[in-house]
Design a protein around this motif. Sequence first.
Motif, mmCIF file in Angstrom:
data_model
loop_
_atom_site.group_PDB
_atom_site.id
_atom_site.type_symbol
_atom_site.label_atom_id
_atom_site.label_comp_id
_atom_site.label_asym_id
_atom_site.label_seq_id
_atom_site.Cartn_x
_atom_site.Cartn_y
_atom_site.Cartn_z
ATOM 1 N N PHE A 35 0.963 -1.214 0.058
ATOM 2 C CA PHE A 35 -0.035 0.072 -0.112
ATOM 3 C C PHE A 35 1.015 1.200 0.114
ATOM 4 C CE2 PHE A 35 -2.790 3.331 1.626
ATOM 5 C CZ PHE A 35 -3.856 3.029 1.071
ATOM 6 N N GLU A 36 0.431 2.185 -0.829
ATOM 7 C CA GLU A 36 1.280 3.517 -0.886
ATOM 8 C C GLU A 36 0.413 4.478 0.033
ATOM 9 O OE1 GLU A 36 2.950 7.015 -4.001
ATOM 10 O OE2 GLU A 36 2.143 5.143 -4.804
ATOM 11 N N GLN A 41 -2.182 11.710 4.442
ATOM 12 C CA GLN A 41 -1.869 10.851 5.747
ATOM 13 C C GLN A 41 -1.447 11.561 6.892
ATOM 14 O OE1 GLN A 41 -3.149 7.560 6.319
ATOM 15 N NE2 GLN A 41 -2.742 8.404 8.249
ATOM 16 N N VAL A 42 -1.947 11.563 7.950
ATOM 17 C CA VAL A 42 -1.146 12.347 9.083
ATOM 18 C C VAL A 42 -0.315 10.903 9.633
ATOM 19 C CG1 VAL A 42 -2.808 13.870 9.634
ATOM 20 C CG2 VAL A 42 -2.927 11.369 10.790
ATOM 21 N N VAL A 71 7.030 -6.904 8.614
ATOM 22 C CA VAL A 71 6.493 -5.626 8.172
ATOM 23 C C VAL A 71 7.502 -4.566 7.578
ATOM 24 C CG1 VAL A 71 5.234 -3.433 8.854
ATOM 25 C CG2 VAL A 71 4.608 -5.822 9.799
ATOM 26 N N HIS A 72 7.480 -4.525 6.351
ATOM 27 C CA HIS A 72 8.405 -3.600 5.664
ATOM 28 C C HIS A 72 7.831 -2.120 5.328
ATOM 29 C CE1 HIS A 72 11.334 -6.952 4.519
ATOM 30 N NE2 HIS A 72 10.881 -7.332 5.719
ATOM 31 N N VAL A 73 8.720 -0.970 5.402
ATOM 32 C CA VAL A 73 8.545 0.291 4.747
ATOM 33 C C VAL A 73 9.612 0.617 3.834
ATOM 34 C CG1 VAL A 73 8.106 2.518 5.238
ATOM 35 C CG2 VAL A 73 6.936 1.025 6.713
ATOM 36 N N PRO A 86 3.279 10.150 4.403
ATOM 37 C CA PRO A 86 2.942 10.392 3.038
ATOM 38 C C PRO A 86 4.001 9.698 1.975
ATOM 39 C CG PRO A 86 2.307 12.163 4.190
ATOM 40 C CD PRO A 86 3.313 11.565 5.075
ATOM 41 N N GLY A 87 3.608 8.741 1.160
ATOM 42 C CA GLY A 87 4.427 8.342 0.110
ATOM 43 C C GLY A 87 5.204 7.120 0.341
#
Length: 360
Positions: A35-36, A41-42, A71-73, A86-87
Amino acid sequence: MAMTSEYNAEVSQIDTPLNDDELDEGQQLYEHFRFEVDRGQVPVRIDKFMFEKLQHSSRNRIQKAAEAGFVHVNDRPVKSNYKVRPGDIVTLMLDRPHYDTTIEPEEMPLDIVYEDDDLMVVNKPAGLVVHPGCGNFHGTLVNAIAWHMRNIPTYDPNDPQVGLVHRIDKDTSGLLVIAKTPEAKTSLGVQFFNKTTHRSYNALVWGNFVEDSGTIEGNIGRDPKDRLRMAVFPQGSDIGKPAVTHYKVLERFGYVTLVECILETGRTHQIRAHMKHIGHPLFSDERYGGTEILRGERTGSYRQFVLNGFKTCPRQALHAKTLGFVHPRTKKQMDFTSDIPEDLGNLLEKWRRYTPSQKV
């Protein structure tokens, strides 16, 4: 402008329980969810963010997945207290392959309202799942579309740059637009994102309205008490996403009302959740309490009448009646209307015959 639609977020969910085991060094991982994060988004903890997006999991199991390195970002593992920005690209990486959801063509009937080289508008019947997902990996609308497009070399049903632009629930009937080319998908996607499309639904809801029209505003997110249901949260809350539904009374039956709903936003279960929130659940909507007899008389004959109504239309009484957008190539306004389907039409006729004989 990079966009990930709400539709894509819904269909890219985990279809098996999260693994509680620790991640072995060098173990191969497989992407189950992507998901982007929206531009507006706060900052919010990632376990809370994913809890709202994953229909079939709990916050506790998401936290355990983060502890295990799943869980990755932006391609790096993070802990559950990481705050999304955001992003950010959020992914759930598990130690087993995702269920194969490759879309194969399946010969099924399609009610095609309009078609040209760029797009197609179809009238989906109630009971048909739009896209493969948990428990529904075959016999969906996109399988039927793949069959219809099987002789078009440039159309790949597994390419996210073409295909469905938006979606409606399995038990909601009505209009959907499908893009045949990446250019059409981008153009239509921007229109939905900018809220310049026109969509209206007809819904039969419990109760009478004092007013003839109104607007419902409130964030929509996963109900923490029921993961298969959406709930409404205060505007400005960091829970859920902003949603706006305008409604107008079309026909009054005393104990139930036929309304037209016009969407400013396209959130999951938006009309169903918003109507429940203001005390008017959709008739025959089991998920949101609409299969209880919420208004009317305490007589056996009335009870039997309502039960017969549930049998006549055994799904939420909701139909996506109109759809309008600007054609990606010609730039002309395109507007479509679909007839009320037989089950909902028969239900409305029952109420029309019943109401004049009652003092409501």
